[in-house]
Design a protein around this motif. Structure first.
Motif, short mmCIF file in Angstrom:
data_model
loop_
_atom_site.label_atom_id
_atom_site.label_comp_id
_atom_site.label_asym_id
_atom_site.label_seq_id
_atom_site.Cartn_x
_atom_site.Cartn_y
_atom_site.Cartn_z
N THR A 150 40.35 -23.64 -25.78
CA THR A 150 39.48 -22.43 -23.97
C THR A 150 40.07 -21.52 -24.16
OG1 THR A 150 39.26 -24.46 -22.92
CG2 THR A 150 39.22 -22.73 -21.40
N VAL A 151 39.19 -20.01 -24.18
CA VAL A 151 39.62 -19.00 -23.94
C VAL A 151 38.97 -18.36 -22.85
CG1 VAL A 151 38.81 -18.78 -26.27
CG2 VAL A 151 37.41 -18.05 -25.41
N PRO A 152 39.90 -16.84 -22.70
CA PRO A 152 39.48 -16.37 -20.96
C PRO A 152 38.35 -15.55 -21.35
CG PRO A 152 41.39 -15.25 -22.64
CD PRO A 152 40.97 -16.73 -23.58
N ALA A 179 40.53 -15.06 -30.33
CA ALA A 179 41.30 -15.79 -29.56
C ALA A 179 41.84 -18.24 -29.73
CB ALA A 179 40.72 -16.04 -28.04
N ALA A 180 40.62 -17.63 -30.25
CA ALA A 180 41.01 -19.80 -30.28
C ALA A 180 41.89 -19.25 -31.83
CB ALA A 180 39.18 -20.06 -30.70
N LEU A 189 36.40 -22.05 -26.86
CA LEU A 189 35.93 -22.79 -26.02
C LEU A 189 35.27 -21.57 -25.07
CD1 LEU A 189 34.43 -24.95 -24.72
CD2 LEU A 189 35.76 -26.26 -23.70
N MET A 190 33.94 -21.29 -24.67
CA MET A 190 33.75 -20.73 -23.56
C MET A 190 33.39 -21.07 -21.92
SD MET A 190 32.08 -17.38 -25.57
CE MET A 190 32.51 -16.40 -24.03
N PHE A 196 32.82 -23.64 -15.17
CA PHE A 196 32.56 -24.61 -15.72
C PHE A 196 32.63 -25.01 -17.29
CE2 PHE A 196 30.54 -24.87 -11.44
CZ PHE A 196 31.61 -26.75 -11.11
N VAL A 197 32.73 -25.82 -18.20
CA VAL A 197 31.97 -25.13 -19.70
C VAL A 197 30.70 -24.59 -19.64
CG1 VAL A 197 32.95 -27.38 -21.42
CG2 VAL A 197 34.72 -27.81 -19.87
N ASN A 198 30.80 -24.36 -20.81
CA ASN A 198 29.20 -23.61 -21.14
C ASN A 198 29.43 -24.46 -22.42
OD1 ASN A 198 27.35 -22.12 -20.82
ND2 ASN A 198 28.63 -20.52 -20.70
N THR A 199 30.02 -23.04 -23.07
CA THR A 199 29.45 -23.12 -24.79
C THR A 199 30.60 -21.91 -25.65
OG1 THR A 199 27.74 -21.90 -26.46
CG2 THR A 199 28.60 -20.88 -24.31
N THR A 200 30.96 -22.75 -26.63
CA THR A 200 31.55 -22.22 -28.00
C THR A 200 31.02 -20.06 -27.86
OG1 THR A 200 30.51 -22.54 -29.85
CG2 THR A 200 31.80 -24.57 -28.89
N ASN A 201 32.18 -19.82 -28.65
CA ASN A 201 31.86 -18.78 -29.04
C ASN A 201 30.14 -18.40 -30.36
OD1 ASN A 201 33.81 -19.43 -30.83
ND2 ASN A 201 33.13 -18.16 -32.10
N ALA A 202 29.80 -19.91 -31.14
CA ALA A 202 28.69 -19.50 -31.51
C ALA A 202 27.67 -20.97 -32.00
CB ALA A 202 29.48 -19.88 -33.24
N CYS A 203 28.16 -21.66 -31.11
CA CYS A 203 27.05 -22.61 -30.81
C CYS A 203 27.45 -23.29 -29.52
CB CYS A 203 27.99 -23.63 -31.32
SG CYS A 203 27.88 -23.74 -33.01
N ASN A 204 25.89 -24.47 -28.97
CA ASN A 204 25.89 -24.97 -28.22
C ASN A 204 27.15 -26.95 -28.17
OD1 ASN A 204 22.93 -23.86 -27.46
ND2 ASN A 204 24.18 -23.30 -25.73
#
Length: 303
Positions: A150-152, A179-180, A189-190, A196-204
């Motif tokens: 998880t990243v800021p 950051a990851a 993980l953004m 709430f959990v949303n998406t990663t920097n490149a994927c859903n």
């Protein structure tokens, strides 16, 4: 932890040294596929793009990709200058020139074009759009499940930069990826603006809990075509699937987790923030969805 894996990791293929690239109506050798330093995309990240995947001579869900590209261009007031059918023909011409039949990936990019002066105003882009298609031999080669941290960095509000846009401006996601990696993970993980959990920097991102598939509400994530196809196949096959708000607590306790994207389709996640997810390997629900997705790609090819 230094053995980083990327979600777009592919087998090395020497043929990619000699690929031909589409650039503004011409298919040219890789070394000749160059754009001006005044190009809006290079200078400001002013453009939109699509990723396409070739399966057995067929570009999967091509109509949906064209719809998303032209909708994004309209949203940023960019006139692509050609029709969706002409864009499809450009993709096919590039594929044929490269002799590609399967296991190929295309990145289709449209920028606002070359600027007359090196400043922000879109009116300075007066030479029409720049259209590029990079097409590579590309067979996914991801040796193990992905590790997330998880990243800021968050997916922002639509009035800043709508996260649904496939824009060239990817710095927020790049910083999340950095950051990851600094945290020893493969991808970030953004969260969304509410935590709430949303998406990663490149994927859903999806999780599986007690036989049900969960993903974010979609309010703050990429408008993923593969994401939607996973939701569709789950519904068609009677798998409970929910677009909902859920937290990191829900995520850490998941039975499975996986990523979706045009390149890797469904990629298993083995670890989030140092917590093993399920067995740490690809789970049975992910395998089932993979099979359903492959069948959907085959059905799309027959239409």
């Amino acid at each position: 932890m230094t053995d980083h894996v990327t979600t777009h990791q592919a087998q090395e293929d020497a043929r990619n040294e000699d690929i031909l690239i589409y650039l503004n109506g011409k298919v040219v050798p890789k070394a000749e596929a160059v754009v001006s330093v005044y190009d809006s995309g290079f200078m400001l990240g002013d453009g939109v793009w699509e990723g396409l995947r070739l399966y057995e001579g067929h570009w999967a869900f091509l109509d949906e990709h064209m719809d998303r590209l032209f909708e994004a261009a309209k949203a940023i007031d960019l006139d692509i200058g050609i029709t969706p059918d002409a864009m499809k023909q450009a993709i096919e011409d590039t594929r044929a020139a490269n002799g590609m039949t399967t296991n190929a990936h295309a990145r289709l990019m449209v920028t606002r074009g070359v600027k007359t002066r090196p400043f922000q105003h879109p009116g300075l882009s007066q030479q029409g759009p720049t259209i590029t298609i990079i097409m590579e031999h590309s067979k996914p080669s991801i040796p193990r499940p992905i590790r997330l941290a998880t990243v800021p960095h968050i997916r922002g509000l639509p009035m800043t930069q709508d996260p649904k846009l496939n824009s060239h401006s990817k710095l927020n996601c790049i910083l999340a990826c950095i950051a990851a990696e600094k945290a020893g993970a493969d991808e970030g993980l953004m969260l969304d603006v509410n935590g709430f959990v949303n998406t990663t920097n490149a994927c859903n991102f999806f999780i599986v809990r007690k036989g049900a598939v969960w993903t974010s509400t979609g309010d703050y994530c990429m408008n993923g075509i593969t994401r939607q196809k996973v939701i569709d196949v789950c519904r068609a096959d009677g798998i409970p699937v929910f677009e909902r708000n859920y937290s990191l607590v829900d995520t850490y306790g998941a039975d499975e987790a996986f990523l979706t994207g045009t390149f890797g389709a469904q990629t298993p996640v083995g670890e989030v923030d140092g917590r093993q997810i399920g067995t740490g390997d690809m789970g049975p629900m992910t395998l089932r969805i993979r099979d359903l997705y492959k069948k959907l790609v085959e059905q799309d090819a027959q239409q």
